[in-house]
Each structure stands twice: as C-alpha cells, then as structure tokens.
Design a protein around this motif. Sequence first.
Motif, short mmCIF file in Angstrom:
data_model
loop_
_atom_site.label_atom_id
_atom_site.label_comp_id
_atom_site.label_asym_id
_atom_site.label_seq_id
_atom_site.Cartn_x
_atom_site.Cartn_y
_atom_site.Cartn_z
N UNK A 106 -2.39 -20.13 -30.67
CA UNK A 106 -0.97 -20.12 -30.95
C UNK A 106 -0.29 -20.93 -31.11
N UNK A 107 -0.88 -21.82 -29.97
CA UNK A 107 0.21 -23.48 -30.25
C UNK A 107 -0.09 -23.76 -31.99
N UNK A 108 -1.49 -23.63 -32.91
CA UNK A 108 -1.13 -23.92 -34.07
C UNK A 108 -0.18 -23.08 -35.22
N UNK A 109 -0.41 -22.34 -34.20
CA UNK A 109 0.69 -21.58 -35.90
C UNK A 109 1.77 -21.74 -36.67
N UNK A 110 2.05 -23.21 -35.95
CA UNK A 110 2.86 -23.98 -37.28
C UNK A 110 2.48 -24.60 -38.04
N UNK A 111 1.00 -24.24 -38.04
CA UNK A 111 0.89 -24.33 -39.35
C UNK A 111 0.40 -23.35 -40.76
N UNK A 112 0.72 -21.95 -39.87
CA UNK A 112 1.15 -21.01 -41.27
C UNK A 112 2.33 -20.31 -41.47
N UNK A 113 3.28 -21.52 -41.14
CA UNK A 113 4.92 -20.98 -41.08
C UNK A 113 5.69 -21.45 -42.67
N UNK A 114 4.55 -21.99 -43.56
CA UNK A 114 5.32 -23.15 -45.15
C UNK A 114 6.30 -22.08 -45.91
N UNK A 115 6.35 -20.72 -45.57
CA UNK A 115 7.14 -20.01 -46.45
C UNK A 115 7.83 -19.49 -45.32
N UNK A 116 8.28 -19.68 -44.18
CA UNK A 116 9.33 -19.30 -43.35
C UNK A 116 10.21 -20.39 -44.10
N UNK A 117 10.19 -21.35 -43.90
CA UNK A 117 11.08 -22.94 -43.44
C UNK A 117 11.79 -22.53 -45.46
N UNK A 118 10.57 -22.18 -46.06
CA UNK A 118 11.39 -22.65 -47.74
C UNK A 118 12.37 -21.11 -48.39
N UNK A 119 12.17 -20.28 -46.79
CA UNK A 119 13.31 -19.22 -47.22
C UNK A 119 14.19 -19.36 -46.62
N UNK A 120 14.52 -20.60 -46.60
CA UNK A 120 15.84 -21.00 -45.32
C UNK A 120 16.20 -21.56 -46.11
N UNK A 121 16.32 -22.32 -47.80
CA UNK A 121 16.37 -22.56 -48.58
C UNK A 121 16.72 -22.26 -49.08
N UNK A 122 18.52 -21.75 -50.54
CA UNK A 122 18.16 -21.83 -51.59
C UNK A 122 18.74 -20.37 -51.66
N UNK A 123 19.67 -19.83 -53.23
CA UNK A 123 19.55 -18.55 -53.25
C UNK A 123 18.00 -17.85 -53.70
N UNK A 124 17.67 -16.44 -53.58
CA UNK A 124 16.94 -15.99 -54.05
C UNK A 124 17.39 -14.12 -54.12
N UNK A 125 16.99 -13.62 -55.37
CA UNK A 125 16.90 -12.18 -55.70
C UNK A 125 15.41 -11.59 -55.80
N UNK A 126 15.51 -10.65 -56.14
CA UNK A 126 14.02 -9.69 -56.50
C UNK A 126 12.95 -10.72 -57.50
N UNK A 127 13.04 -11.14 -58.31
CA UNK A 127 11.72 -11.83 -59.19
C UNK A 127 11.82 -13.47 -58.22
N UNK A 128 12.29 -13.32 -57.76
CA UNK A 128 12.18 -15.37 -57.10
C UNK A 128 11.63 -14.82 -55.85
N UNK A 129 11.72 -14.45 -54.89
CA UNK A 129 11.03 -13.86 -54.29
C UNK A 129 9.59 -13.68 -54.14
N UNK A 130 9.28 -12.66 -55.56
CA UNK A 130 8.24 -12.10 -55.86
C UNK A 130 7.34 -13.83 -56.10
#
Length: 368
Positions: free
Chosen positions: A188-212
């Motif tokens: 479970x300590x290695x979970x940080x490797x799999x969180x790239x999308x979590x970080x980019x989700x907190x940045x900038x604006x999104x809509x349906x097309x850009x999220x997909x």
Amino acid sequence: MKNASAINGYEMFVIQMLFSGAAAGFIYPTFLIRSTEGAYWIPIAVWIAGALLSSWLYSRMLARLEDNKLIVVIRSSLGTIWASILCLPALLFLFGALIVMLRAYSEIITMTMLPTTPISFLNGMLLAPASLALAGMMPIVRAARVFFLLALTCTLALLILGFSDIDWTLGTPLLRTNGDFLLDKHFYAGSFLWMGFTITSLIGSYRMQSARRAWKSYVIALFCALPFIAGYVYLPIMTFGRELSQRLTFPFVSKMDSIYHYWVVFENMTAIFVSVTMLYVLLIMALQLHALGETIKSLMPRAKTGLIYVIIFIVVYSVATYLSSWRAVEQIVFITVGIRLYMMFVFPLLGMAVLAFAQRRGGKGNEI
C-alpha cells in the motif's frame, strides 16, 4: 492563457510518463520487492486495476465540471468551510508527496554522488520547480515536452544495459502467489506511483471532452510505462536475488552501480541515472507544487498567489530538511497510506455526489 483543459492528448501522455519515471525509478522498487515472496508482476497488475478504476472515477467527476475547476466548483457548492474539510486530505497528500520526493532525491544524491554535501543545501533544488510552478501550467507542459524524449531515451538505454549481467532464474516464481502482499504495508505504501491522474485532476478546468481525452492519455501512458516499471523491479532481483534486494534502500540505483563494460564510454552509470532522474523529479515536483498552489488558491481566492507559493516552499523545505534519516521518510509514506487511498477512491465519489447535488439544486432553482 491556455488552461489545463486545453492540454492536448500528447501533452497529458508526456506528463503521466514523466510522473511514472519520477516515482518508479528509485522509490517504488523498494516497497514492491519487500511486499511479497511470490511473483512481483501480480501486485503490479492489482495496482494497475486500481489505477484504472481511480482514474475512471476521476474522469466521470471531471466530465461534470462544464469547463470549470474542480475545487472551485466544490467550494461554490459546499461553502469554504465544508469544502476545506473535504479537500484537507488533498492538501496533506500533496504536501506529503512533495516532501517525500524532495528528500528521497536529496538522499540518493548524497548516497551516490555528493556524500559530504549537507541535505539542507541539496533540498534547495526545490527552488527551481517552485519557480516553474509559479509561472503556470503551460510552462510546465512546455518543459515536459522538451525533456521527455531525452529522459525517455536515456532511461531506455540504461534499462537495456541492465539486461547484460542478469540471471533470469532469480526472477522466479513467475506464477505463484498466495496474496501475501495484500496484508503487507509495503504494498500500500507504493500507491503513490499510480496517482498521476489524481494530481492532474486538481489543476485547471475540465469538461466532458477534455476529461475523456485526459483519461485515454493516462491509460495509454500507464501501459507504456509498464515495461519501465517492470525493469526497475525485476533487474535488481535478477542481479542480486530476492534477499539482498529486499535489504537495499534503492535497488535499481545499486543495479546501475553494478554495471561495467569496457566498451561503454561513460563508466559511472549511477551518475547518469541520477542525472536523468532529475529531469523527471524537477518537472513532477513543479506539477505537484502547481496543483497544491491551485488547490489553496481555489479555497482561499483572496490570498496572493506569490505568498501561497512562498509558504509552500518554506513548509516543504523545512520539513524535508528536518527529517533525520531515510527511515523517517519511509514512515511518512506509511503513515499517509490512508490519505492516498482516500484520494484515489473516496474523494472522486464524494466529488461526484457534491457535483450531482449542485446540479440538481441548480435545476430546481431554474424551474422556480
């Protein structure tokens, strides 16, 4: 200015590949190798499934934003106090990720290249990503595009060289597992490797097309990074064996140190690997700093942006310098496991519930 929702698919792919390189090269192998006595690819496959689920949940949440920022919409829906409570784990996660990445890289430089240089001086490298983060998302993206192919080429060359002195039988068992990793904290300590999308989700604006588009780019990057992740894990195992690899602080760095061929122009493979990893680390720390700054700014819109980044820099630098040893860094990784799991799976579910409630309330308001 071009916002994060305008980032094209290739740029998102580049960012996610760089994130994998920054997290997998010198931190992740230690935790995975210590997590199981069975086949190593099985816990990797389990985390792939978890990463796909987490990123899919985030993409579903981001698709509801209608070209708005996630934290801004949550704040407008819940108010500042409740939004701050909901987003507090995100702030702690980003602070922890920055502290661990900064101190881990300083530690590896001390161990391999500059043994007499104070950690406090090496931690000063945070100034470069902090300046890049303050400049905005697009300078980070442009820098990522510049360094991506160079870093990828050098990493691939180092991995290929690593195959020259291995014993394939040491990589066994390839099919046997009893699920022991599911009860091991290192998994479970290695979970940080799999969180790239979590970080980019907190940045900038999104809509349906850009999220997909962002989710598809993440999935492609995830599977493209798998050979590199497997190489980081299996090459030390097939060189030193399981028992010795479990005792090494940075198994892949030790692997690089063991490579010697008279025909190779550069004798010190470790120094080359550490230098290449710096490209990954500096860019990803800039991305994390920007995500943290954007989150705080969204929760406190009246705060000055420059002051926010100064405070972040001081806190991260001070804590990373204060940590007494690498064991203390590992303890932070273990202690923050719950926060990372919350960010991967619980936060997007809560976010979708908040956005659904806000849309329903807005619909009723329009009817009235």
